[in-house]
Write a protein that holds these residues in place. Structure first.
Motif, short mmCIF file in Angstrom:
data_model
loop_
_atom_site.label_atom_id
_atom_site.label_comp_id
_atom_site.label_asym_id
_atom_site.label_seq_id
_atom_site.Cartn_x
_atom_site.Cartn_y
_atom_site.Cartn_z
N ILE A 18 -5.52 -6.30 -0.74
CA ILE A 18 -5.66 -4.87 -0.48
C ILE A 18 -6.37 -4.19 -1.64
CG2 ILE A 18 -4.39 -2.70 -0.22
CD1 ILE A 18 -2.21 -4.35 1.16
N TRP A 179 -6.13 2.07 10.76
CA TRP A 179 -5.26 0.94 10.46
C TRP A 179 -4.03 1.41 9.68
CZ3 TRP A 179 -5.64 -3.88 12.26
CH2 TRP A 179 -6.88 -4.31 12.76
N PHE A 181 -0.79 -0.69 7.68
CA PHE A 181 -0.09 -1.93 7.36
C PHE A 181 1.14 -1.62 6.55
CE2 PHE A 181 -3.72 -4.44 8.42
CZ PHE A 181 -4.80 -3.67 8.04
N SER A 182 2.15 -2.42 6.72
CA SER A 182 3.33 -2.21 5.90
C SER A 182 4.02 -3.55 5.70
CB SER A 182 4.24 -1.21 6.61
OG SER A 182 5.53 -1.27 6.11
N GLY A 183 4.50 -3.82 4.51
CA GLY A 183 5.23 -5.05 4.23
C GLY A 183 6.45 -4.70 3.40
N VAL A 195 1.77 -4.12 11.56
CA VAL A 195 0.33 -3.85 11.63
C VAL A 195 0.10 -2.94 12.81
CG1 VAL A 195 -1.96 -4.86 11.85
CG2 VAL A 195 -0.13 -6.22 10.87
N TYR A 197 -3.10 -0.55 14.78
CA TYR A 197 -4.50 -0.12 14.84
C TYR A 197 -4.67 0.91 15.94
CZ TYR A 197 -9.52 -0.10 15.54
OH TYR A 197 -10.83 0.31 15.69
N MET A 676 -5.67 3.17 6.72
CA MET A 676 -7.12 3.34 6.58
C MET A 676 -7.66 4.27 7.64
SD MET A 676 -8.97 -0.09 5.51
CE MET A 676 -8.11 -1.32 6.41
N PHE B 13 -1.56 -9.87 9.00
CA PHE B 13 -1.47 -8.81 8.01
C PHE B 13 -2.62 -8.93 7.00
CE2 PHE B 13 -0.37 -5.91 4.98
CZ PHE B 13 0.93 -5.87 4.46
N CYS B 17 -6.66 -6.91 6.53
CA CYS B 17 -7.06 -6.13 5.36
C CYS B 17 -8.55 -6.23 5.11
CB CYS B 17 -6.34 -6.64 4.11
SG CYS B 17 -4.58 -6.39 4.17
N ASN B 21 -12.22 0.53 8.25
CA ASN B 21 -12.61 1.53 9.22
C ASN B 21 -12.08 2.87 8.73
OD1 ASN B 21 -13.84 2.26 11.60
ND2 ASN B 21 -12.88 0.63 12.74
#
Lengths: 676, 176
Positions: A18, A179, A181-183, A195, A197, A676, B13, B17, B21
């Motif tokens: 990332i 987008w 994302f998470s962890g 995830v 989108y 994002m 995941f 990345c 976008n």
């Protein structure tokens, strides 16, 4: 062991990926808005917290809204944990994957008086009369808000909404673009990844898809040993949603989801059905389900609109030998709101639901009548509600009722009347009276549960097809005060009378002790719920709430052990609960959030061994401290560190039978989120 | 549950990345108000000498860190009508000088007469968002059904040497 190392590697790898130049190389453009003309700008709908708070301020019922900010900052990771934030809601964690959630009394594993919905779809099991909390979830970031109403919503949502309703409302696909994302890694939140989108398929059509996986740790045993409990839990879920503005008047929404997961339930000293031995058991739980929901909103004018919604839901919940259910449901609802005259705003609707279960999976010791093909039940419902402006903009009187026909108790009517006095823009006083019913669950109506049996003697619950609905008459009064838009106070007091509550009563017959459920208990409960919020500084907000609840139960003397039954029901809930939250934005990039919870002691009387004795568990009061530290490491990248139950290494919250001995531990987790 | 599924979701995941976008965040009130201010520039005329003095730059002033500040700041990258936008920050009304547009947050305390005097003498397009602001400011934002609307005090605008195009006047909810 090996898999943990691999997952840690993946987590660290993704973290560095990332941060790699490729993701930050591009300059973020400020697209489209500046290219819009004045007319286009004037058509944009914006979200302001102010508006929602404003309309909530005027509602003549005990509503609480859990906002996206609270969802993000309170540190909770599941629906039942988030419901702790609602004043007057009582939440107790039973083990790693089970909770008892209720409001205004009768807190139990399956609190049958609380109706729970997600986007208007019922997630309540009609067989056992409760919610399988371990099966329900979504991305926390997908939640627009959670509306929690204490008190009967009978008039709008239907039966089994007597003590309260919860509706988890998810965001429109328009609000979840790009987008995400998470962890997460932690001690109880072992591993979790999300995830999502979102994008557009046309200028007015938006969609999103998301996947979430989590793996949660076990709790610990109640006795002094530090043995782990073997109740861990994992779940994989995928969801999709599309929102489409067809034209000025019509909005379409379609959403679908699917999940698969498993968990465990540890039971200690379970006596087997022939009373010959006792053992410790770990029961496997398998859950999966899917649903599809579509909704069409049509605006007839500035004040009038209608809504048509239909959904299909299928799930299977298999707890090995203990309980099981496999069910599909189809539901269609139509609702129309119109300004009928200058002073009357009418809301009415009709609905139909068909639900059928699969007979195979109930449980080892349970059989049900109508078993061979499963049972299909139909419910027809209609509601009407009229809001009359007795004094325009000042005094509003709302009267309405829901009418329903179901396959268990026939025709039910649930009327209510509410009065709102909008004293001035900063004060609202309201009062309400309403009737609500709870229809007996399929298990009570049709189920035979073999508790134990030895040659010549059987104790079992038998079907009780002649039971009537349980009835609630609820009286509430509330007051809200807004101080310079910086602080507000919301107070509610209620008095509930319950009649015809279902009670287990031993039957007659030599050598059997058949337990039938009869409508032979009445109860009253009363209490107050107070909540307040104070924006002490532009960067510091404090919120607090307090609730008091007292319940008195009276079982008819004809029921064996009536006084024992009374004392047991009265012992489910703590008398007092209190919370204090602080949300502090230390800098633009760093924030510290704190939550302090106090839950009074719960007597928790349970039926003991041998049958008809009472064991006094006495769950002590507890104080819980949660803290969250969040850093905005870079544009769109946030790292948060959450500690839960910091004051207590471990504590019990709920005991319902002698077999459940879990305690909840102190926990911490780290979460990385990227958009994002 | 096979561990393979765990790995697959984690691989998804980190693989995702790699794709980038950019899409808009949910529409925030001040983000949209900043877009409105950008449009106002196109439909309002200032006395010619004000631009000669500012060397073809367009000054937007914000008093005391309103949420609109960061959104206005991002406008600095986008010139309008051949002029670059520069955003200035002030702590109080008395400090304000050399701006074409001034944005006033509801929490600011000021004497209405001082605002009107400044508007007229410095030819400033004053923008507010409080009920009643229109008595002493030129444009006032308000919300109607979750949509942004604005009122215009055309008399004050004329007194200040500001010429507001008929298009903008037509879209306003009230014009004084």
């Amino acid at each position: 062991m090996f898999t943990r190392q691999i997952s840690s590697l993946f987590f660290i790898f993704s973290f560095f990926l990332i941060l790699s130049p490729s993701t930050f190389g591009e300059e973020k453009e400020k697209p489209t808005l500046l290219e819009k003309s004045l007319e286009e700008l004037m058509n944009l709908e914006i979200t302001t917290v102010g508006k929602k708070e404003q309309s909530w301020f005027r509602v003549p019922s005990a509503v609480a809204i859990i906002t996206p900010e609270e969802i993000k900052r309170a540190g909770h990771t599941s629906y039942p944990e988030l419901l702790r934030l609602v004043p007057g809601f009582s939440v107790a964690q039973i083990d790693s994957n089970k909770w008892a959630v209720s409001t205004r009394g009768f807190r139990d594993l399956h609190a049958h008086n609380l109706l729970v919905l997600q986007d208007g779809r019922s997630i309540y099991s009609p067989v056992y009369g409760g919610v399988f909390w371990n099966s329900q979830d979504t991305l926390l970031d997908n939640i627009e808000r959670i509306e929690a109403v204490r008190g009967p919503g009978g008039s709008l949502w239907g039966s089994n909404a007597s003590t309260g309703i919860v509706n988890v409302i998810t965001k429109s696909a328009k609000d979840t673009q790009g987008w995400h994302f998470s962890g997460t890694r932690g001690s109880e939140e072992r591993n979790s990844g999300e995830v999502r989108y979102g994008s557009q398929f046309s200028s007015d059509g938006f969609y999103r898809v998301n996947v979430k996986y989590f793996d949660r740790d076990e709790t610990v045993r109640r006795d002094d040993s530090s043995n782990a409990n073997d109740d861990d839990w994992e779940m994989l879920r995928g969801e999709a949603r599309a929102d489409w503005k067809l034209n000025e008047q019509d909005d379409l929404m379609i959403e679908a989801g699917s999940y698969a997961g498993d968990g465990k339930e540890p039971l200690d000293n379970v006596v087997n059905a022939t009373l010959t031995a006792s053992e410790d058991r770990v029961v496997d739980i398998d859950m999966n389900g899917s649903h599809l929901l579509a909704r069409w909103d049509h605006a007839l004018s500035d004040t009038d609109n209608w809504k048509l919604q239909a959904y299909y839901d299928w799930y299977r919940y298999d707890e090995d030998t203990l309980l099981g259910e496999s069910r599909w449901t189809g539901d269609i609802d139509f609702q129309h709101q119109l300004q009928w005259t200058a002073s009357q705003n009418v809301n009415w609707g009709v609905g139909y639901r068909y639900t059928k279960d699969d007979p195979i999976n109930y449980a080892e010791d349970i059989t049900m009548t109508h078993d061979s093909n499963g049972r299909g039940d139909q419910t027809y419902s209609a509601f009407i509600q009229d809001e009359i402006a007795v004094v325009p903009q000042q005094v509003l009187f709302t009267v309405g009722s829901k009418f329903e026909h179901n396959d268990y108790t026939g025709f039910e009517v649930q009327p209510s009347a509410r009065l709102a006095w909008l004293i001035d823009p900063n004060q609202t006083l309201w009062a309400s009276v309403g009737r609500a019913v709870r229809v007996p669950s399929r298990f009570i109506h049709d189920g035979t549960l073999l508790a134990f049996s030895i040659p010549g003697f059987t104790i079992a619950q038998v079907p009780s097809p002649k039971t009537r609905s349980e009835e609630l008459l609820a009286y509430e009064i509330g007051y809200r005060f807004n101080f310079m838009d910086k602080a507000y106070v919301d107070a509610t007091a209620f008095y509930n009378t319950f009649t015809d509550l279902l009670t287990p009563a031993t039957g007659t017959g030599p050598f059997t002790s058949n337990i039938k459920n009869v409508n032979k208990t009445d109860s009253e409960s009363y209490g107050v719920e107070l909540s307040g919020s104070w924006q002490a500084k532009p960067y510091w907000k404090l919120t607090a709430n307090y609730s008091l609840m007292q319940l008195f139960s009276h079982t008819h003397d004809s029921v064996a052990s009536a006084s024992a039954v009374e004392r047991i029901v009265e012992s489910f809930d703590p008398d007092h609960q209190f919370q204090l939250h602080s949300y502090w934005d230390v800098t633009d990039d760093f924030s510290v959030d704190t939550g302090l919870y106090y839950v009074d002691h719960t007597p928790a009387l349970i039926e003991g061994n041998p049958f008809n004795t009472i064991t006094d568990i006495q769950i002590p009061h507890y104080v819980r401290l949660d803290m969250r530290f969040a850093w905005k490491i870079a544009q769109d990248l946030t790292l948060s560190l959450v500690g839960q139950n910091l004051l207590d290494k471990r504590h019990p919250e709920y005991v319902r039978t002698e077999y459940q001995k879990s305690e909840i531990q102190r926990a911490a987790y780290a979460k990385l989120e990227y958009k994002m | 549950m096979p561990n393979r599924l765990k790995h697959i979701s984690l691989s998804l995941f980190f693989l995702s990345c790699l794709i980038t976008n950019a899409f808009a965040d949910p529409l925030k009130e001040y983000e949209v108000k900043a877009a409105f201010v950008y449009q106002f520039i196109k439909y309002v005329g200032w006395p010619q000498n004000t631009f000669e003095e500012s060397k073809n730059r367009f000054f937007i002033g914000v008093i005391n860190g309103s949420p609109i500040y960061s959104f206005l700041k991002s406008l600095e990258k986008t010139p309008v009508d051949g002029k670059t936008i520069v955003v200035k920050h002030f702590n109080q009304l008395a400090e304000v000088t050399d701006v074409h547009i001034l944005f006033i947050h509801p929490k600011i305390v000021f004497e209405p007469r001082d605002l009107t005097k400044m508007t007229v003498s410095q030819h400033v397009l004053t923008v507010g968002e409080t009920p009643g602001f229109i008595q002493h400011g030129v444009i006032n934002f308000h919300l109607q059904d979750s949509k942004i609307r604005f009122e215009i005090n055309n008399a004050l605008a004329k007194n200040s040497g500001l010429e507001i195009s008929s298009k903008l006047l037509r879209l306003a909810t009230t014009v004084q």
